[in-house]
Design an enzyme around this catalytic site. Structure first.
Site, PDB file in Angstrom:
ATOM      1  CG  HIS A  99      -0.211   0.086   2.536  1.00 15.41           C
ATOM      2  ND1 HIS A  99       0.468  -0.988   3.069  1.00 15.41           N
ATOM      3  CD2 HIS A  99      -0.044   1.111   3.415  1.00 15.41           C
ATOM      4  CE1 HIS A  99       1.010  -0.634   4.225  1.00 15.41           C
ATOM      5  NE2 HIS A  99       0.724   0.635   4.461  1.00 15.41           N
ATOM      6  CG  ASP A 101       1.432   4.963   4.899  1.00 18.61           C
ATOM      7  OD1 ASP A 101       1.028   3.787   4.949  1.00 18.61           O
ATOM      8  OD2 ASP A 101       2.486   5.362   5.443  1.00 18.61           O
ATOM      9  CG  HIS A 250       4.837   1.005   3.096  1.00 17.76           C
ATOM     10  ND1 HIS A 250       4.274   2.123   2.517  1.00 17.76           N
ATOM     11  CD2 HIS A 250       4.235   0.865   4.295  1.00 17.76           C
ATOM     12  CE1 HIS A 250       3.386   2.642   3.347  1.00 17.76           C
ATOM     13  NE2 HIS A 250       3.326   1.902   4.422  1.00 17.76           N
ATOM     14  NE  ARG A 266       2.102   5.034   9.798  1.00 19.43           N
ATOM     15  CZ  ARG A 266       1.105   5.698   9.237  1.00 19.43           C
ATOM     16  NH1 ARG A 266       0.463   6.633   9.910  1.00 19.43           N
ATOM     17  NH2 ARG A 266       0.752   5.435   8.005  1.00 19.43           N
TER      18      ARG A 266
HETATM   19  C1  OGA Z   1       2.802   2.164   8.375  1.00 22.86           C
HETATM   20  C2  OGA Z   1       3.165   0.802   8.012  1.00 22.86           C
HETATM   21  C3  OGA Z   1       4.904  -0.784   8.418  1.00 22.86           C
HETATM   22  C4  OGA Z   1       5.549  -1.494   9.549  1.00 22.86           C
HETATM   23  O1  OGA Z   1       3.103   2.553   9.513  1.00 22.86           O
HETATM   24  O2  OGA Z   1       2.231   2.878   7.540  1.00 22.86           O
HETATM   25  O3  OGA Z   1       2.727   0.329   6.982  1.00 22.86           O
HETATM   26  O4  OGA Z   1       6.529  -2.200   9.265  1.00 22.86           O
HETATM   27  N1  OGA Z   1       4.007   0.186   8.853  1.00 22.86           N
HETATM   28  O5  OGA Z   1       5.118  -1.363  10.703  1.00 22.86           O
HETATM   29 MN    MN Z   2       1.682   1.964   5.805  1.00 26.16          MN
END
Ligand code: OGA
Ligand code: MN
Length: 275
Positions: A99, A101, A250, A266
């Site tokens: 995806h 984000d 990702h 994050r």
């Molecule tokens: C995000 C995500 C990836 C992870 O925080 O947007 O996709 O490895 N995280 O936690």
């Molecule tokens: Mn993500």
């Protein structure tokens, strides 16, 4: 002086020689920004950022924002810092799907940043792929055809995930209607074109049925996530990793369970409407 070391042929670079907890000189900040635009994913090892310092670094790239669907808790003092937490009795929400984000927003976030505070050794890697390369590697006729298309993106899948799972994900009661984005977008800072569809949020092409859209979308996802186009990050405590949602996807590998603590902070920055 920062040093920038490329990590694969298509995306990812490690930046060394900088302590992100200190105020950065204009030259250093500019060097990091340029490296980010070139490499899509930047990795900084052995960092130690308090939430305010992570926010200060994030602000170099845009305005930090909270998750529009409030999909997971933020810190009470700094609600723009979202907590990704997995531990016994408190399983983390999954992100094991490719995806970009929050692509279901009219203006999805430009940059996302994770700071690793606890990591299950050797597990919980995150993969990234370049949507510049995915676009550039298509044939000219396919690129032309895609240039005329838009696709619908919806937060429905996040709501389904959050509401179905026992996890730190918060329940979502209302999902805004899908939004339409160009299938090929131009990066507002680099001017380069990138493919902008993803298997989690993209429903279908506008004015086509699901069935009509699925074969081409599936081809594009397979094409974009070929191993040659992927950087797989192996986390260590202290890592700060940032990626550009405007030209990448990702995938968080889910090879750990709730007995293996994983804890990250994050932040994301407000982005432009894709065009
Ligand atoms: C995000 C995500 C990836 C992870 O925080 O947007 O996709 O490895 N995280 O936690
Ligand atoms: Mn993500």
């Amino acid at each position: 002086m920062i040093e920038v070391t490329q990590l694969t042929g298509t995306l990812g670079a490690e930046v060394s020689g900088v302590d992100l907890a200190q105020e950065l000189t204009t030259d250093t900040a500019q060097g990091i920004h340029e490296a980010f635009l070139e490499h899509i994913v930047l990795v900084f090892r052995n960092q130690s950022l308090l939430p305010a310092a992570q926010l200060a670094f994030t602000r170099l790239f845009g305005m930090p924002i909270e998750h529009p669907l409030k999909s997971r808790p933020g810190l009470s003092e700094h609600p723009e810092v979202m907590v990704l937490e997995n531990r016994p009795g408190k399983p983390g929400a999954r992100n094991d799907f490719w995806h970009s984000d929050i692509s279901h927003e009219e203006c999805p976030p430009s940059v996302s940043m994770l700071h690793a505070l606890e990591i299950p050794t050797g597990r919980g890697d995150t993969q990234f792929c370049s949507m510049y390369a995915a676009y550039e590697d298509l044939s000219p006729a396919m690129r032309d055809m895609l240039a005329g298309l838009t696709a619908l993106h919806s937060g429905e899948a996040t709501a389904r995930r959050n509401n179905a799972e026992a996890s730190d994900a918060l329940p979502i009661t209302e999902v805004p209607p899908p939004v339409s984005h160009p299938v090929v977008r131009s990066h507002p800072e680099t001017g380069r074109k990138a493919l902008y569809v993803n298997p989690f949020f993209t429903l279908r092409f506008d004015d086509m049925t699901d069935q009509e859209s699925a074969p081409l979308l599936e081809y594009l996802y397979r094409h974009a996530t070929r191993p040659e186009n992927v950087y797989r990050h192996r986390w260590a405590v202290g890592d700060v990793l940032m990626w550009d949602n405007r030209c990448s996807m990702h995938y968080a590998v889910k090879d750990y369970d709730q007995t293996m603590p994983r804890f990250l902070h994050r932040t994301v920055t407000a982005g432009d409407r894709p065009c």
